[in-house]
Design an enzyme around this catalytic site. Structure first.
Site, PDB file in Angstrom:
ATOM      1  CD  GLU A 112      -3.005  -1.165   2.373  1.00  0.00           C
ATOM      2  OE1 GLU A 112      -3.956  -1.287   2.235  1.00  0.00           O
ATOM      3  OE2 GLU A 112      -2.381  -1.176   3.435  1.00  0.00           O
ATOM      4  CB  CYS A 125       3.329   7.406   3.515  1.00  0.00           C
ATOM      5  SG  CYS A 125       3.686   6.107   4.395  1.00  0.00           S
ATOM      6  CB  CYS A 132       7.564  -5.307   7.987  1.00  0.00           C
ATOM      7  SG  CYS A 132       9.090  -4.570   8.766  1.00  0.00           S
ATOM      8  CB  CYS A 136       7.397  -3.351  15.781  1.00  0.00           C
ATOM      9  SG  CYS A 136       8.861  -3.006  15.330  1.00  0.00           S
ATOM     10  CB  CYS A 139       3.771  -2.024  13.592  1.00  0.00           C
ATOM     11  SG  CYS A 139       3.841  -1.844  11.671  1.00  0.00           S
ATOM     12  N   GLY A 187       7.166  -2.300   5.350  1.00  0.00           N
ATOM     13  CA  GLY A 187       8.682  -2.621   5.169  1.00  0.00           C
ATOM     14  C   GLY A 187       9.806  -2.140   6.084  1.00  0.00           C
ATOM     15  CB  SER A 221      11.129   5.857   8.818  1.00  0.00           C
ATOM     16  OG  SER A 221      10.487   5.505  10.032  1.00  0.00           O
ATOM     17  CG  LEU A 245      14.303   5.387  20.694  1.00  0.00           C
ATOM     18  CD1 LEU A 245      15.504   4.974  20.217  1.00  0.00           C
ATOM     19  CD2 LEU A 245      14.673   7.068  21.498  1.00  0.00           C
ATOM     20  CG  HIS A 246       8.400   3.262  18.862  1.00  0.00           C
ATOM     21  ND1 HIS A 246       7.609   4.250  18.394  1.00  0.00           N
ATOM     22  CD2 HIS A 246       8.558   2.596  17.637  1.00  0.00           C
ATOM     23  CE1 HIS A 246       7.424   4.482  16.987  1.00  0.00           C
ATOM     24  NE2 HIS A 246       8.140   3.251  16.488  1.00  0.00           N
ATOM     25  CB  CYS A 363       2.110   5.731  11.596  1.00  0.00           C
ATOM     26  SG  CYS A 363       2.766   7.219  10.996  1.00  0.00           S
TER      27      CYS A 363
HETATM   28  N1  SAH Z   1      10.125   0.194   9.255  1.00  0.00           N
HETATM   29  C1  SAH Z   1      10.250   1.437   9.436  1.00  0.00           C
HETATM   30  C2  SAH Z   1       9.114   2.193   8.536  1.00  0.00           C
HETATM   31  C3  SAH Z   1       7.533   1.895   8.605  1.00  0.00           C
HETATM   32  S1  SAH Z   1       6.342   2.566   9.595  1.00  0.00           S
HETATM   33  C4  SAH Z   1      10.114   1.891  10.641  1.00  0.00           C
HETATM   34  O1  SAH Z   1       9.967   1.010  11.773  1.00  0.00           O
HETATM   35  O2  SAH Z   1      10.744   3.034  10.883  1.00  0.00           O
HETATM   36  C5  SAH Z   1       6.429   4.203  10.135  1.00  0.00           C
HETATM   37  C6  SAH Z   1       6.454   4.514  11.405  1.00  0.00           C
HETATM   38  O3  SAH Z   1       5.141   4.149  11.936  1.00  0.00           O
HETATM   39  C7  SAH Z   1       7.453   3.916  12.267  1.00  0.00           C
HETATM   40  O4  SAH Z   1       7.998   4.687  13.283  1.00  0.00           O
HETATM   41  C8  SAH Z   1       6.535   2.832  13.279  1.00  0.00           C
HETATM   42  O5  SAH Z   1       7.344   2.787  14.413  1.00  0.00           O
HETATM   43  C9  SAH Z   1       5.348   3.485  13.330  1.00  0.00           C
HETATM   44  N2  SAH Z   1       4.189   3.014  13.709  1.00  0.00           N
HETATM   45  C10 SAH Z   1       3.917   1.415  13.511  1.00  0.00           C
HETATM   46  N3  SAH Z   1       2.921   1.183  14.062  1.00  0.00           N
HETATM   47  C11 SAH Z   1       2.286   2.082  14.465  1.00  0.00           C
HETATM   48  C12 SAH Z   1       1.129   2.195  15.096  1.00  0.00           C
HETATM   49  N4  SAH Z   1       0.204   1.397  15.421  1.00  0.00           N
HETATM   50  N5  SAH Z   1       0.682   3.597  15.809  1.00  0.00           N
HETATM   51  C13 SAH Z   1       1.590   4.516  15.394  1.00  0.00           C
HETATM   52  N6  SAH Z   1       2.811   4.557  14.631  1.00  0.00           N
HETATM   53  C14 SAH Z   1       3.113   3.183  14.459  1.00  0.00           C
END
Ligand code: SAH
Length: 373
Positions: A112, A125, A132, A136, A139, A187, A221, A245-246, A363
């Protein structure tokens, strides 16, 4: 024992060719490679320039439309413009200014992309992998695992399709252009390094060699694949680096971003500061605020201490809901306290808008569910 299905000597068998890779496309190639490819097809090298102008500048969709080329050349050159992306479904919101497209790739993989138009800019985007492998838990993309890497042209094709929609005035607001590309779709871009760098080059190369988008407008990213970040620093491509980072502490980050068990917070941030020093570009830190998981004030304080004084900007993302996840976005008061704590340390911080949330296009929500679902 005999095997009835085994071919006998002299018998012809037909095995459908299974392509492991998407067909070669103009956008996979550098300018020199395009000239060679055109020559291979029996055409003059300057046709590579014409073809590039059509694809990257005029955004021509197929070779038949290139009426300034002789018919025979059109046919031959068309081999360099295979249809790599088939639009399966489009969903829009925000009066048509946010548009998510589900694409089918040659092998049936689904990915997508999301086009977001704002008064002063248009951002696309893009996905860099089908699925992927980073896993995480918050996600949606991560839940089904990795299907495969996308090719350079498959990645670029998403931007070209978005540029075409804008140029043709299909998005409310009149004809427009793409100003920003973010690798925040499906990804992990740094796990598909070569194809992603090729795609970035096609995006930032001046027209008609590429799309002529400013490198500052391109954001890569990553979960924090340290060796790839180091390699990216040396590419001479001043794109914006975003690090997901999170969590500021390894204990929590090990669970939210599992690759943290390989490269720790300190190593990831060191690589980010080296990137900032080398490129003079401010690094973005992505931090999804998850209620009662990573949104405590003490964590904001710890994050502030790690980031203060650095060339950095924090993007807080209210967690977007994903199927089956028990987590939700932080309470508004906790979000405000988190922001205040970071600001107290002098760290630049913004809360990202939740564009596309209602169409599962925000996201972390891109799961490329097939249209039957
Ligand atoms: N794999 C890459 C890019 C993809 S996601 C990465 O992790 O950076 C883009 C962003 O969305 C990342 O920062 C990811 O952690 C965040 N993200 C993933 N799931 C999310 C969610 N449920 N709510 C908010 N952000 C999320």
């Amino acid at each position: 024992m005999t095997d009835a299905s085994a071919p006998r000597a002299g018998e012809l068998t037909f095995v459908a060719p299974r392509r492991a890779k998407p067909q070669r496309h103009l956008a996979d190639l550098s300018m020199a490679e395009r000239r060679a490819a055109v020559a291979e097809l029996g055409e003059k090298p300057f046709r590579a320039d014409q073809l590039s102008r059509h694809y990257f500048s005029k955004l021509t969709e197929s070779a038949e439309e290139m009426t300034d080329l002789p018919a025979a050349s059109r046919e031959r050159l068309g081999q360099l413009l295979p249809d790599l992306l088939t639009s399966v479904r489009e969903i829009t919101c925000d009066n048509g200014t946010t548009r998510k497209t589900l694409w089918r790739l040659f092998d049936g993989s689904l990915v997508e992309s999301v086009l977001m138009r704002y008064p002063d800019r248009a951002t696309i985007c893009v996905s860099s992998q089908a699925g992927c492998g980073m896993n995480c838990p918050f996600c949606a993309t991560g839940q089904a695992g990795l299907t495969r890497n996308m090719s350079t042209a498959e990645i670029v094709g998403q931007v070209v399709a978005g540029a075409r929609s804008l140029a043709r005035g299909e998005v409310p607001g009149g004809p427009g252009r793409i100003s920003n590309v973010v690798f925040m779709g499906m990804g992990e871009p740094m796990a598909n390094y070569k194809a992603v760098i090729g795609a970035v080059r096609r995006m930032v190369d001046p027209a008609p060699e590429g799309l002529g988008i400013s490198a500052r407008g391109v954001t890569v990213s990553t979960v924090g694949l340290v060796p790839a970040i180091e390699k990216l620093s040396a590419e001479g491509l001043p794109v914006t680096l975003a690090v997901s980072l999170h969590a500021p502490d390894d204990e929590l980050r090990d669970t939210l971003v599992p690759i943290n068990t390989r490269w720790k917070v300190a190593e990831v941030l060191d690589a980010a500061w080296a990137y900032a020093a080398r490129t003079k570009r401010r690094v973005s830190i992505e931090y999804a605020l998850i209620k009662d998981i990573n949104d405590q004030e003490w964590r904001a304080d710890l994050l502030g201490r790690l980031l203060k004084g650095k060339l950095v900007h924090v993007n807080l993302i209210p967690l977007n809901p994903t199927p089956g996840s028990k987590w939700t976005a932080s309470r508004p008061e906790d979000e405000r306290a988190f922001v205040r704590r970071l600001e107290w340390h002098g760290v630049a911080v913004t809360v990202r808008d939740t564009r596309g949330r209602e169409i599962d296009g925000a996201c972390g929500q891109l799961a490329a569910a097939s249209p039957e679902l």
